[in-house]
Design a protein around this motif. Structure first.
Motif, PDB file in Angstrom:
ATOM      1  N   UNK A 187      51.794  59.210  10.170  1.00  0.00           N
ATOM      2  CA  UNK A 187      53.150  59.198  10.366  1.00  0.00           C
ATOM      3  C   UNK A 187      53.339  58.042  10.356  1.00  0.00           C
ATOM      4  N   UNK A 188      54.277  57.163   9.181  1.00  0.00           N
ATOM      5  CA  UNK A 188      54.443  56.073   8.667  1.00  0.00           C
ATOM      6  C   UNK A 188      56.187  56.255   8.975  1.00  0.00           C
ATOM      7  N   UNK A 189      56.916  56.475   9.332  1.00  0.00           N
ATOM      8  CA  UNK A 189      57.745  56.831   9.175  1.00  0.00           C
ATOM      9  C   UNK A 189      59.184  54.982   8.869  1.00  0.00           C
ATOM     10  N   UNK A 190      58.726  54.036   8.581  1.00  0.00           N
ATOM     11  CA  UNK A 190      59.114  53.513   7.524  1.00  0.00           C
ATOM     12  C   UNK A 190      58.983  53.224   6.293  1.00  0.00           C
ATOM     13  N   UNK A 191      57.110  54.063   6.082  1.00  0.00           N
ATOM     14  CA  UNK A 191      56.979  54.099   4.493  1.00  0.00           C
ATOM     15  C   UNK A 191      56.010  53.425   4.655  1.00  0.00           C
ATOM     16  N   UNK A 192      55.279  53.030   3.491  1.00  0.00           N
ATOM     17  CA  UNK A 192      53.760  52.323   3.218  1.00  0.00           C
ATOM     18  C   UNK A 192      53.598  51.858   1.864  1.00  0.00           C
ATOM     19  N   UNK A 193      52.598  50.997   1.627  1.00  0.00           N
ATOM     20  CA  UNK A 193      52.588  50.102   0.531  1.00  0.00           C
ATOM     21  C   UNK A 193      52.337  51.505  -0.566  1.00  0.00           C
ATOM     22  N   UNK A 194      51.732  52.171  -0.194  1.00  0.00           N
ATOM     23  CA  UNK A 194      51.001  53.229  -0.619  1.00  0.00           C
ATOM     24  C   UNK A 194      51.980  54.343  -1.437  1.00  0.00           C
ATOM     25  N   UNK A 195      53.215  54.026  -1.139  1.00  0.00           N
ATOM     26  CA  UNK A 195      54.059  55.133  -1.046  1.00  0.00           C
ATOM     27  C   UNK A 195      55.195  54.624  -2.925  1.00  0.00           C
ATOM     28  N   UNK A 196      55.315  55.571  -4.084  1.00  0.00           N
ATOM     29  CA  UNK A 196      56.412  54.815  -4.457  1.00  0.00           C
ATOM     30  C   UNK A 196      56.564  56.238  -5.003  1.00  0.00           C
ATOM     31  N   UNK A 197      57.973  56.306  -6.139  1.00  0.00           N
ATOM     32  CA  UNK A 197      58.814  57.486  -6.390  1.00  0.00           C
ATOM     33  C   UNK A 197      58.549  58.069  -7.836  1.00  0.00           C
ATOM     34  N   UNK A 198      58.261  59.444  -7.783  1.00  0.00           N
ATOM     35  CA  UNK A 198      58.035  60.405  -9.131  1.00  0.00           C
ATOM     36  C   UNK A 198      59.381  60.706  -9.347  1.00  0.00           C
ATOM     37  N   UNK A 199      59.996  60.123  -9.913  1.00  0.00           N
ATOM     38  CA  UNK A 199      61.379  61.559 -10.194  1.00  0.00           C
ATOM     39  C   UNK A 199      62.236  61.680  -8.763  1.00  0.00           C
ATOM     40  N   UNK A 200      61.890  63.029  -8.725  1.00  0.00           N
ATOM     41  CA  UNK A 200      62.524  63.454  -7.106  1.00  0.00           C
ATOM     42  C   UNK A 200      61.676  63.192  -5.850  1.00  0.00           C
ATOM     43  N   UNK A 201      60.964  63.169  -5.709  1.00  0.00           N
ATOM     44  CA  UNK A 201      59.459  63.127  -4.821  1.00  0.00           C
ATOM     45  C   UNK A 201      59.179  62.079  -4.955  1.00  0.00           C
ATOM     46  N   UNK A 202      58.369  62.173  -3.195  1.00  0.00           N
ATOM     47  CA  UNK A 202      57.624  60.716  -2.968  1.00  0.00           C
ATOM     48  C   UNK A 202      56.521  60.988  -3.202  1.00  0.00           C
ATOM     49  N   UNK A 203      55.322  60.105  -3.439  1.00  0.00           N
ATOM     50  CA  UNK A 203      53.876  60.398  -4.372  1.00  0.00           C
ATOM     51  C   UNK A 203      52.871  59.659  -3.872  1.00  0.00           C
ATOM     52  N   UNK A 204      51.790  59.401  -3.677  1.00  0.00           N
ATOM     53  CA  UNK A 204      50.915  58.574  -2.846  1.00  0.00           C
ATOM     54  C   UNK A 204      50.857  57.331  -4.826  1.00  0.00           C
ATOM     55  N   UNK A 205      50.087  56.307  -4.421  1.00  0.00           N
ATOM     56  CA  UNK A 205      50.701  55.242  -5.038  1.00  0.00           C
ATOM     57  C   UNK A 205      49.089  54.108  -4.827  1.00  0.00           C
TER      58      UNK A 205
END
Length: 347
Positions: A187-205
């Motif tokens: 669990x990464x509460x501050x986010x991660x370098x492999x997270x990205x937005x796709x429209x209104x969703x959070x996806x693995x990038x």
């Protein structure tokens, strides 16, 4: 008040103190920037620095400072992703993480408490990808990072936090006996370098975002665009750029709170200063649960007093600190956790 323990160089003695919590507790870890040394420098006072720049009306300068901070971490991501041979400091840190998650996996496999799930949760405030890459280098370890990979048709796996704490079983083909397989929630509460937005969703990038050129860093619009590509909770009081980011952040903090409110919850903290006010407040509230236990490994002798001040009113906090002139770094933590294994096997 918090209980402080000056630990000797005898890891077996420290393991005896730790073993009951590991054997009988709902096991959690809280990992901060100190764990990613020497590959990545600690965050230090960047939050105060950015806050001051913003309060002084220097928001563009604050954004450029944030870009420098992210790119330093992004460099390690690109090397982990693309290089077959890592630079010495990167390789060193990577191997610390490999041993860390392998030891947790072994602890879950061997501990004898059949009532508790064979599951541990790592909460990390780091943007870096060391845990994910360490897990990919250890094929027997199951890491649940909250993304739904049930469909293999796309790399844009959707973030599905309800998948956290799913348990994995293997059935015997002869007797159909089910055996639970150890899993580690990340669990990464501050986010991660492999997270990205796709429209209104959070996806693995999985794609590394390219760094800015010097000319682009001098362009406020390019800097703002670069920051918006990352799904990261920035270390300043302007943490949120949009509602989606805020919602994900508080959902993950609720997971942290829920984990600490479980019966016999044990949280082992390393490389984390508790300077994040949200996490500090949640931790203090969760410690009202008398069966929970927070175990902090202090890096230096001077750090012990800092932690004692933060948790002065909490009896269920143990601070493991070294004598003056000695340090508890990541290899030392790994050695202590490895020394817990015989205690569990023979307990």
């Amino acid at each position: 008040m918090a209980q402080s323990h000056i630990i000797s160089n005898d890891d077996d003695e420290t393991a005896k103190v730790l073993a009951p919590y590991v054997q009988s507790g709902n096991l959690n870890f809280l990992i901060g920037s100190g764990a990613s040394l020497p590959a990545i420098k600690t965050a230090g006072n960047i939050e105060k620095k950015l806050d001051k720049l913003i309060k002084d009306g220097k928001a563009e300068e604050a954004d450029r400072e944030m870009v420098v901070f992210i790119e330093e971490i992004g460099k390690t991501y690109r090397q982990l992703k693309d290089d077959a041979i890592y630079p010495e400091e990167l390789d060193e840190t990577f191997n610390y993480y490999v041993k860390f998650i392998s030891t947790i996996d072994n602890i879950l496999f061997y501990r004898k408490n059949e009532i508790l799930p064979r599951q541990a949760t790592i909460f990390s405030t780091n943007y870096d990808m060391f845990i994910e890459f360490a897990a990919s280098n250890s094929p027997n370890i199951i890491i649940n990072d909250g993304f739904d990979r049930s469909s293999g048709r796309s790399e844009d796996f959707a973030f599905t936090p309800e998948k956290y704490f799913d348990r994995t079983y293997r059935a015997s083909s002869l007797y159909a006996r089910r055996v639970e397989i150890p899993t580690i929630n990340l669990v990464k509460p501050h986010g991660s370098l492999n997270w990205a937005r796709r429209g209104s969703s959070l996806v693995y990038n999985p794609k590394a975002i390219q760094p800015l050129t010097s000319a682009e860093k001098a362009n406020p619009a390019k800097v703002s665009e670069y920051l918006s590509k990352h799904f990261l909770i920035m270390p300043n009081f302007r943490k949120f750029h949009e509602t989606l980011m805020e919602r994900v952040y508080y959902d993950l903090l609720r997971l942290f709170s829920k984990s600490m409110e479980q019966e016999n919850a044990a949280l082992i903290a390393f490389g984390f200063s508790f300077s994040d006010e949200h996490i500090l407040d949640i931790t203090k509230r969760a410690l009202r649960n008398p069966t929970s236990q927070l175990i902090i490994f202090a890096y230096s002798h001077n750090d012990i007093a800092i932690y004692e001040g933060k948790f002065a009113k909490h009896r269920n906090v143990s601070i493991m600190g070294p004598p003056a002139g000695i340090y508890i770094n990541f290899p030392r933590l790994n050695n202590i956790l490895a020394a817990v294994l015989p205690e569990i096997k023979n307990g």
